[in-house]
Design an enzyme around this catalytic site. Structure first.
Site, PDB file in Angstrom:
ATOM      1  N   ASP A  47     -17.765  10.728 -17.568  1.00 45.25           N
ATOM      2  CA  ASP A  47     -19.193  10.575 -17.275  1.00 45.25           C
ATOM      3  C   ASP A  47     -19.482  10.957 -15.836  1.00 45.25           C
ATOM      4  OD1 ASP A  47     -19.392   9.412 -19.781  1.00 45.25           O
ATOM      5  OD2 ASP A  47     -19.209   7.374 -18.982  1.00 45.25           O
TER       6      ASP A  47
HETATM    7  N1  URA Z   1     -15.195   5.904 -21.145  1.00 43.12           N
HETATM    8  C1  URA Z   1     -16.393   5.848 -20.552  1.00 43.12           C
HETATM    9  O1  URA Z   1     -17.185   4.955 -20.824  1.00 43.12           O
HETATM   10  N2  URA Z   1     -16.701   6.802 -19.645  1.00 43.12           N
HETATM   11  C2  URA Z   1     -15.852   7.801 -19.289  1.00 43.12           C
HETATM   12  O2  URA Z   1     -16.194   8.631 -18.448  1.00 43.12           O
HETATM   13  C3  URA Z   1     -14.603   7.837 -19.915  1.00 43.12           C
HETATM   14  C4  URA Z   1     -14.297   6.872 -20.848  1.00 43.12           C
END
Ligand code: URA
Length: 243
Positions: free
Chosen positions: A109
């Site tokens: 993310d």
């Molecule tokens: N899980 C999440 O919530 N975000 C990420 O970036 C990777 C795994």
């Protein structure tokens, strides 16, 4: 060389992940011997067929395979380009790494930091992301407060999210990397999965950092820094991890 399916050829040639290549074929960007390719399973003969992408010849052999490990900082998109002009993980690489067909393996993310691989090696991407291989991905998690009795076990067993039950995970309390207070290892790669698992129990994840994929560890690599890995280095990390 024998024939191989067009999709495999293009992925091996470093044009992108399977998903990206399928999309490109559907958009009519690939031609075989001057005719727009209609099926990604069509057999092609790398030595004999002329394959083009956006009108430019694709070569199977002349591309160096590159694997970079990046410690992704906050605020970058895990994509190769953004229609709205926002900064992507490729924007922080020096110019010599442009135009080599590098793309991120899987996704972190915008507000997640840590271990992200960038490569132009399609088969490696497949090996790292296909659910069949169940590669463990370890994240450090910071939530305010601590889990209540029973909640650790419930995350480990699996929680019901809107896209189904999560697979078994490993979760532990940590105190070696403040402010992170938990470490979780999951074997799936659903969108915002770790955040949603904690949200399911009413906790907001305040910070999230990926520190391991299989046996590949982020180690001391500083945020915003990257290093080039040899394909052998990666292969051995993956091999050792195999259950
Ligand atoms: N899980 C999440 O919530 N975000 C990420 O970036 C990777 C795994």
């Amino acid at each position: 060389m024998d024939s191989l399916p067009l999709l495999k050829y293009l992925v091996e040639a470093g044009l992108g992940s399977r998903r990206q290549v399928v999309a490109a074929i559907k958009l009519g960007r690939v031609a075989v011997n001057g005719r727009q390719a209609e099926s990604y399973t069509m057999p092609v003969y790398p030595q004999a067929d002329k394959i083009t992408f956006d009108g430019k010849p694709v070569s199977f052999h002349d591309r160096a395979r590159i694997v970079l490990m990046l410690n992704k900082p906050l605020g970058l998109l895990t994509t190769t380009r953004d229609d709205r002009g926002r900064k992507t993980v490729l924007d922080i690489l020096p110019p010599e790494y442009r135009g080599l067909g590098l793309y991120p393996v899987g996704r972190l993310d915008h507000d997640t930091t840590g271990l992200l691989l960038l490569t132009n090696d399609g088969s490696l991407t497949y090996r790292l992301t296909h659910p069949r291989f169940e590669l463990g991905k370890e994240y450090l998690v910071y939530i305010e407060g601590m889990l209540k009795p029973g909640e650790k076990e419930s995350i480990e067993k699996g929680v019901l999210l809107d896209d189904g039950m999560t697979a078994p995970a490993t979760l532990g309390e940590i105190n070696y990397a403040p402010p992170y207070n938990y470490s979780i290892t999951i074997h799936e790669g659903r969108t915002r999965q770790v955040r949603r698992m904690f949200a399911h129990l009413g906790y907001t994840v305040r910070a999230l950092k990926r520190v391991r994929m299989g046996n590949l560890r982020l180690g001391e690599l500083a945020e915003g820094q990257f290093k080039r890995l040899s394909v052998q280095e990666i292969a051995s990390a993956l091999r050792e991890h195999k259950k």
